[in-house]
Design an enzyme around this catalytic site. Structure first.
Site, short mmCIF file in Angstrom:
data_model
loop_
_atom_site.label_atom_id
_atom_site.label_comp_id
_atom_site.label_asym_id
_atom_site.label_seq_id
_atom_site.Cartn_x
_atom_site.Cartn_y
_atom_site.Cartn_z
N ASN A 30 -3.91 -10.19 17.35
CA ASN A 30 -2.80 -10.08 16.31
C ASN A 30 -1.93 -8.97 16.82
O ASN A 30 -2.08 -8.45 18.07
CB ASN A 30 -3.32 -9.90 14.94
CG ASN A 30 -3.98 -8.13 14.77
OD1 ASN A 30 -3.90 -7.54 15.44
ND2 ASN A 30 -3.77 -7.92 13.40
N ASN A 42 0.79 -1.17 0.01
CA ASN A 42 0.05 -0.04 -0.02
C ASN A 42 0.91 1.64 0.01
O ASN A 42 0.47 2.31 -0.55
CB ASN A 42 -0.98 -0.03 1.21
CG ASN A 42 -1.60 1.29 1.38
OD1 ASN A 42 -2.58 1.75 0.48
ND2 ASN A 42 -1.38 2.07 2.40
N GLU A 53 -5.49 -8.12 5.05
CA GLU A 53 -5.89 -7.45 6.25
C GLU A 53 -7.04 -6.33 5.84
O GLU A 53 -6.72 -5.27 5.14
CB GLU A 53 -4.42 -6.62 6.89
CG GLU A 53 -5.28 -5.86 8.25
CD GLU A 53 -4.02 -4.68 8.67
OE1 GLU A 53 -4.28 -4.39 9.99
OE2 GLU A 53 -3.60 -4.25 7.80
N ASP A 61 1.34 7.11 0.22
CA ASP A 61 0.63 5.98 -0.70
C ASP A 61 0.78 5.93 -2.19
O ASP A 61 0.62 6.68 -3.11
CB ASP A 61 -0.93 6.55 -0.46
CG ASP A 61 -2.05 5.64 -0.62
OD1 ASP A 61 -2.29 4.67 0.15
OD2 ASP A 61 -2.57 5.59 -1.83
N ASP A 108 -0.57 -6.38 4.21
CA ASP A 108 -1.11 -5.17 4.93
C ASP A 108 -2.07 -4.45 4.45
O ASP A 108 -1.58 -3.99 3.28
CB ASP A 108 0.31 -4.74 5.55
CG ASP A 108 0.17 -3.82 6.73
OD1 ASP A 108 -0.40 -4.04 7.70
OD2 ASP A 108 0.09 -2.50 6.24
N HIS A 159 -7.25 -0.70 1.86
CA HIS A 159 -6.70 0.83 1.43
C HIS A 159 -6.22 0.79 -0.17
O HIS A 159 -5.69 1.96 -0.43
CB HIS A 159 -5.32 1.27 2.53
CG HIS A 159 -5.92 1.52 3.61
ND1 HIS A 159 -6.78 2.74 4.22
CD2 HIS A 159 -5.90 0.72 4.99
CE1 HIS A 159 -7.27 2.83 5.29
NE2 HIS A 159 -6.67 1.55 5.87
N ARG A 209 -4.80 -19.11 13.16
CA ARG A 209 -3.25 -18.41 13.36
C ARG A 209 -3.41 -18.39 14.79
O ARG A 209 -4.11 -17.58 15.37
CB ARG A 209 -3.31 -17.04 12.65
CG ARG A 209 -1.86 -16.59 12.72
CD ARG A 209 -1.73 -15.17 12.06
NE ARG A 209 -2.69 -14.12 12.57
CZ ARG A 209 -2.89 -13.13 12.00
NH1 ARG A 209 -2.57 -12.80 10.64
NH2 ARG A 209 -3.74 -12.11 12.33
#
Length: 494
Positions: free
Chosen positions: A308, A118, A245, A178, A208, A212, A343
């Site tokens: 997490n 990202n 995520e 970004d 991750d 976004h 996990r």
């Protein structure tokens, strides 16, 4: 007709790739991932060989592998601020990483890398230096180590409205520069980075901040990746496992459903709800319908966890190692109930949100040390080495592909259930004892409770339960017992 057939073929090919990206590529009957947060590559390699493989773990999620910014005090989150895609971090260099991946694959442990697609690093006063010595000027969006220049990023703006899709996907998450994933050049650099990791033998990626990035851009990137490396034991044409995520509480414009066809999605609602239940804010009896009835994703699309590395540091319902009795009960339920891609967390001790991993005076990450029982000391928590947790990894392996049956509850916070005729779990989260003849669904015989002990040389080192010819056994979990859970399975039969 030819055009229709071609379109149908392309559609089916895309669907096939997406389905393949939900497959973790586990070895044998193993089916639990552990996140060895901030561990060094050399320590992970040894852990794979000496602890994880013998106890039936399936894979390891590792911290970001690419060069990151060096921040004062070395907070954990500096790993999430890339400077380049060189494989040099405080966990080790490329040679050490490649050695770790090879050694873990050799013993059937798959490696999943936390990857940052990202963004790059956030603003820094002057010239920033990364963990490989690369210089960058984040404030100018200049990252020569890739290289990226300002034209490779979205224009700078802040996220002030989480229901504004443009802001969420094109503005800067907490000031991080970004990237424009719609750019052919940016896509090529990201694909090159991921393909290099595939070449080294990784099995997949945790993506991750996936929410976004536009799903259409991620679909292109994922679909352009190489197949997994057959030299590391993967079958021909195997696709990398993708888990993304996406924090979705159900009331924002960007939803998890945009991503779950591309790969698995981190099911944060699971983490929140299991915390509420085992903190006593929701009766355990309601967990009988755990899963999609709770608004969760389909089981094969959900990456599930009690906590997490992010939300264990937040205030709220999420459980962490600081509430060990409830945490172990929640983890036992998590690994026993047939829902999700599991996990478990392996943490280091923290006093505040920014606490760095255990390090020496020169800010080098130190290796975990172990006491005579194998538990970690010197600042590492290592929940995965708690007997009550690694024993449930073995339980999950023993009951794989069996159905939930034989549910019992006392109308409150005492529950039990079977997994086919291979496993049984009982939990007591009441302030009074659980003492009851219960259906274990197991064949007659004596079984060791793998929570309080184990089967050693034909005898139980902890509690045991005798199961009669009808599958019933006397279950006792005292309200003041060290652990509020009991677990039996066919591989722990005397």
């Amino acid at each position: 007709m030819i055009k229709f057939a071609l379109a149908l073929t392309l559609c089916l090919a895309g669907a096939s790739l997406s389905l393949a990206q939900h497959n973790p590529r586990w070895w044998g009957n193993r089916n639990t991932i552990v996140h060895l947060f901030e561990w060094k590559w050399s320590d992970i390699a040894e852990e794979c060989e000496t602890f994880l493989a013998p106890r039936g773990f399936a894979g390891v999620q590792v911290s970001p592998v690419n060069e990151n910014i060096i921040s004062a005090g070395r907070p954990w989150w500096e790993r999430y601020q890339p400077i380049s895609y060189k494989l040099t971090t405080r966990s080790g260099n490329e040679e050490e990483f490649a050695d770790m991946v090879r050694r873990c694959n050799d013993v059937g442990i798959r490696i999943y890398v936390d990857v940052l697609l990202n963004h790059m690093s956030g603003d820094f006063d002057g010239v920033a230096v990364g963990t490989a010595g690369t210089e960058a000027e984040p404030s100018k969006k200049s990252f020569p180590g890739v290289p990226y220049t300002a034209q490779d990023f979205h224009p700078s703006c802040e996220i002030t409205d989480w229901n504004n899709r443009f802001q969420v996907q094109e503005c800067e998450l907490v000031g991080l520069k970004d990237l424009n994933q719609h750019s052919d050049y940016v896509r090529s650099k990201l694909i090159e980075f991921l393909d290099h990791l595939i070449e080294l033998g990784v099995a997949g990626f945790r993506v991750d901040a996936a929410k976004h990035m536009a799903a259409v851009d991620l679909e292109y990137i994922y679909g352009s990746l190489s197949n997994l490396n057959i030299e590391h034991g993967f079958p021909h044409n195997a696709r990398p496992f993708i888990f993304q995520e996406v924090i979705d509480h159900g009331h924002e414009t960007v939803s998890r459903e945009e991503y779950n066809e591309l790969g698995a999605v981190t099911e944060f609602r699971f983490s929140e709800e299991i915390g509420k239940a085992f903190r006593g804010n929701n009766a355990l009896k309601w967990l009988q319908s755990w899963g999609t009835d709770w608004g969760f994703l389909n089981s094969d699309q959900a990456l599930t966890f009690v906590d997490n590395h992010d939300n264990q540091r937040d205030q709220g319902s999420v459980l962490n190692y600081k509430s060990p009795r409830q945490y172990k009960m929640a983890t036992a339920f998590h690994l026993a109930y047939p829902y999700g891609i599991s996990r478990v967390m392996s943490s280091f001790a923290f006093d505040d949100h920014d606490t760095p991993p255990p390090q020496d005076a020169q800010e080098n990450i130190i290796s975990p040390e172990f006491d005579e029982d194998g538990a970690c000391v010197n600042g590492w928590i290592c929940e995965h080495r708690w007997r009550q947790i690694y024993a449930m990894v073995g339980f999950k392996n023993a009951v794989r592909d069996t159905e939930l049956s034989g549910w019992w509850d006392n109308g409150d916070n005492q529950i039990s259930f079977c997994r086919g005729n291979k496993g049984f779990l009982a939990v007591n989260n009441n302030l009074y004892d659980l003492s009851q003849e219960l259906n274990t669904c197991l064949p007659a015989g004596e079984y060791c409770d793998v929570i309080s002990g184990s089967l050693v040389d034909g005898a139980c080192t902890g509690k045991s339960v005798t199961v009669n010819e009808h599958g019933y056994g006397y279950i006792h979990i005292g309200s003041d017992d060290f652990d509020g859970v009991l677990a039996l399975h066919v591989n722990a039969k005397v």
